[in-house]
Write a protein that holds these residues in place. Structure first.
Motif, PDB file in Angstrom:
ATOM      1  N   CYS A   1       0.829  -1.203   0.000  1.00 20.13           N
ATOM      2  CA  CYS A   1       0.000   0.000   0.000  1.00 20.13           C
ATOM      3  C   CYS A   1       0.864   1.254   0.000  1.00 20.13           C
ATOM      4  N   ARG A   2       1.942   1.229   0.763  1.00 18.90           N
ATOM      5  CA  ARG A   2       2.783   2.420   0.914  1.00 18.90           C
ATOM      6  C   ARG A   2       3.653   2.686  -0.313  1.00 18.90           C
ATOM      7  N   LYS A   3       4.222   1.637  -0.902  1.00 19.90           N
ATOM      8  CA  LYS A   3       5.190   1.822  -1.981  1.00 19.90           C
ATOM      9  C   LYS A   3       4.752   1.252  -3.322  1.00 19.90           C
ATOM     10  N   GLY A   4       3.654   0.496  -3.323  1.00 21.75           N
ATOM     11  CA  GLY A   4       3.241  -0.167  -4.545  1.00 21.75           C
ATOM     12  C   GLY A   4       3.871  -1.544  -4.628  1.00 21.75           C
ATOM     13  N   VAL A   5       3.241  -2.419  -5.374  1.00 21.76           N
ATOM     14  CA  VAL A   5       3.741  -3.791  -5.488  1.00 21.76           C
ATOM     15  C   VAL A   5       5.087  -3.824  -6.201  1.00 21.76           C
TER      16      VAL A   5
ATOM     17  N   LEU B   1      -6.626   0.719  -4.402  1.00 20.07           N
ATOM     18  CA  LEU B   1      -6.375   1.809  -5.345  1.00 20.07           C
ATOM     19  C   LEU B   1      -4.925   1.765  -5.814  1.00 20.07           C
ATOM     20  N   SER B   2      -4.018   1.389  -4.922  1.00 26.28           N
ATOM     21  CA  SER B   2      -2.613   1.249  -5.288  1.00 26.28           C
ATOM     22  C   SER B   2      -2.428   0.120  -6.296  1.00 26.28           C
ATOM     23  N   VAL B   3      -3.049  -1.017  -6.036  1.00 28.08           N
ATOM     24  CA  VAL B   3      -2.950  -2.154  -6.955  1.00 28.08           C
ATOM     25  C   VAL B   3      -3.590  -1.818  -8.295  1.00 28.08           C
TER      26      VAL B   3
ATOM     27  N   ALA C   1      -3.875   1.105  -9.690  1.00 27.99           N
ATOM     28  CA  ALA C   1      -3.018   2.039 -10.418  1.00 27.99           C
ATOM     29  C   ALA C   1      -1.918   1.287 -11.153  1.00 27.99           C
ATOM     30  N   GLU C   2      -1.335   0.288 -10.498  1.00 25.92           N
ATOM     31  CA  GLU C   2      -0.290  -0.503 -11.148  1.00 25.92           C
ATOM     32  C   GLU C   2      -0.870  -1.380 -12.250  1.00 25.92           C
ATOM     33  N   ALA C   3      -2.098  -1.836 -12.059  1.00 30.15           N
ATOM     34  CA  ALA C   3      -2.733  -2.698 -13.058  1.00 30.15           C
ATOM     35  C   ALA C   3      -2.943  -1.962 -14.375  1.00 30.15           C
ATOM     36  N   ALA C   4      -3.044  -0.640 -14.313  1.00 30.00           N
ATOM     37  CA  ALA C   4      -3.216   0.134 -15.548  1.00 30.00           C
ATOM     38  C   ALA C   4      -2.022  -0.037 -16.480  1.00 30.00           C
ATOM     39  N   LEU C   5      -0.873  -0.401 -15.917  1.00 32.81           N
ATOM     40  CA  LEU C   5       0.352  -0.556 -16.708  1.00 32.81           C
ATOM     41  C   LEU C   5       0.801  -2.004 -16.823  1.00 32.81           C
ATOM     42  N   SER C   6       0.026  -2.908 -16.264  1.00 37.78           N
ATOM     43  CA  SER C   6       0.406  -4.320 -16.282  1.00 37.78           C
ATOM     44  C   SER C   6      -0.774  -5.179 -16.706  1.00 37.78           C
ATOM     45  N   GLY C   7      -0.664  -5.783 -17.894  1.00 38.39           N
ATOM     46  CA  GLY C   7      -1.740  -6.643 -18.371  1.00 38.39           C
ATOM     47  C   GLY C   7      -1.959  -7.841 -17.466  1.00 38.39           C
TER      48      GLY C   7
ATOM     49  N   LEU D   1      -1.385  -8.073 -14.228  1.00 40.86           N
ATOM     50  CA  LEU D   1      -2.048  -7.648 -12.993  1.00 40.86           C
ATOM     51  C   LEU D   1      -3.503  -7.287 -13.257  1.00 40.86           C
ATOM     52  N   ARG D   2      -3.795  -6.716 -14.424  1.00 42.10           N
ATOM     53  CA  ARG D   2      -5.192  -6.403 -14.776  1.00 42.10           C
ATOM     54  C   ARG D   2      -6.016  -7.674 -14.836  1.00 42.10           C
ATOM     55  N   ARG D   3      -5.467  -8.708 -15.446  1.00 41.07           N
ATOM     56  CA  ARG D   3      -6.196  -9.978 -15.542  1.00 41.07           C
ATOM     57  C   ARG D   3      -6.428 -10.576 -14.164  1.00 41.07           C
TER      58      ARG D   3
END
Length: 236
Positions: free
Chosen positions: A33-37, A117-119, A121-127, A129-131
Motif C-alpha cells: 500500500c505504501r510503496k506499490g507492489v 487503489l494502489s494495486v 493504479a499498477e494494473a493500468a500498466l500491467s496486463g 495484474l489487470r487480468r
C-alpha cells in the motif's frame, strides 16, 4: 506466550505459525500500500517485520504469491461480510440493498481502499495484474450477484446478466465511496454517507427495478410495498 517462543524441539506451535502468517500478510499489505507492489521487495517486507526473508519464502515462493495471499485473505473477509449482510429471513430486493450497503460501508474505508487503489493504479500498466485483478473482483462480488439473481427470480429486478447489473450497482456505489474517502474532514462541511447511499440506491432501483415491478404479479408488487413500509419503520 510471545511469538518468538517455540515449543521444545524448535518448531513453532500451530498458533504461533498462524500468528506469523497473519503478521507476514499484514506487513506485506502495508508495504504494498505504501510503496506499490512493483517497488516493494520481499527483503523490505522482512526487514519491516523484523524476520528473515526465509521466513517469508518458506510460506510464499515469490512476491506474486505473497500478493495473491494478501488479496485472497481480504476477499474471504469481504465475502463473509457481504454474506452476513443478507442473512436471515429477508425479502429478495432488501437483501440486494443490505448487501450493497455493506459493500458501500467497507469501500468507504480509506485504509481498506488505499491498498486496492494502489494495486489498481499498477494494473493500468500491467496486463498480467489487470487480468488477476479481474479474477479477484469477480470472486469478491459473488455474494452481491447471488442476491441479484434471487431478486430476478422473484421478478423484482429486470432480466439480464446479473454480472452486468452488479457492475452498474458497483459503479454507483464507487462514486459514493470516492466522495466519502476524499472528503476534507477539516472543512467543517457535513458529510452524510447514508444519504449518499440512499441516493445511489434510488437510482439503481429506478433503472433496474421499474420495468420488472410493472410486469410483476400483484403479489410481488405487494411484497415490494411491504419492504418499503418496513424500511420506513426502521428509519423512524
Amino acid at each position: 506466550m510471545a511469538l518468538s517462543e517455540r515449543k521444545p524441539g524448535g518448531r513453532p506451535t500451530r498458533e504461533q505459525a498462524a500468528a506469523m502468517d497473519d503478521r507476514v500478510l499484514d506487513g506485506a499489505r502495508t508495504a504494498f500500500c505504501r510503496k506499490g507492489v512493483a517497488n516493494t521487495s520481499v527483503d523490505e517486507i522482512a526487514l519491516q517485520l523484523g524476520v528473515s526473508k526465509h521466513t517469508i519464502y518458506r510460506r510464499y515462493p515469490n512476491k506474486g504469491a505473497l500478493l495473491e495471499a494478501v488479496v485472497e485473505r481480504d476477499i474471504s473477509q469481504f465475502k463473509d461480510a457481504l454474506l452476513s449482510a443478507s442473512g436471515g429471513e429477508m425479502a429478495p430486493l432488501e437483501a440486494v440493498k443490505m448487501t450493497a450497503r455493506r459493500y458501500f460501508e467497507i469501500g468507504s474505508s480509506r485504509d481498506y481502499a488505499a491498498f486496492y487503489l494502489s494495486v489498481s493504479a499498477e494494473a493500468a500498466l500491467s496486463g498480467a495484474l489487470r487480468r488477476q485483478l479481474a479474477i479477484w473482483s469477480k470472486a469478491s462480488l459473488e455474494p452481491l450477484k447471488q442476491t441479484i439473481r434471487a431478486a430476478q427470480a422473484a421478478g423484482l429486478v429486470r432480466n439480464g446478466d446479473p454480472s452486468v447489473i452488479c457492475e452498474i450497482l458497483v459503479d454507483l456505489l464507487e462514486g459514493a465511496n470516492n466522495r466519502v474517502r476524499l472528503h476534507d474532514d477539516t472543512s467543517g462541511a457535513p458529510l452524510h454517507p447514508e444519504e449518499l447511499f440512499a441516493d445511489r440506491w434510488s437510482v439503481f432501483v429506478s433503472a433496474m427495478c421499474k420495468d420488472a415491478l410493472e410486469e410483476a404479479p400483484d403479489a410481488v408488487r405487494s411484497g415490494r410495498a411491504s419492504e418499503t413500509r418496513a424500511e420506513a419503520k426502521r428509519r423512524k
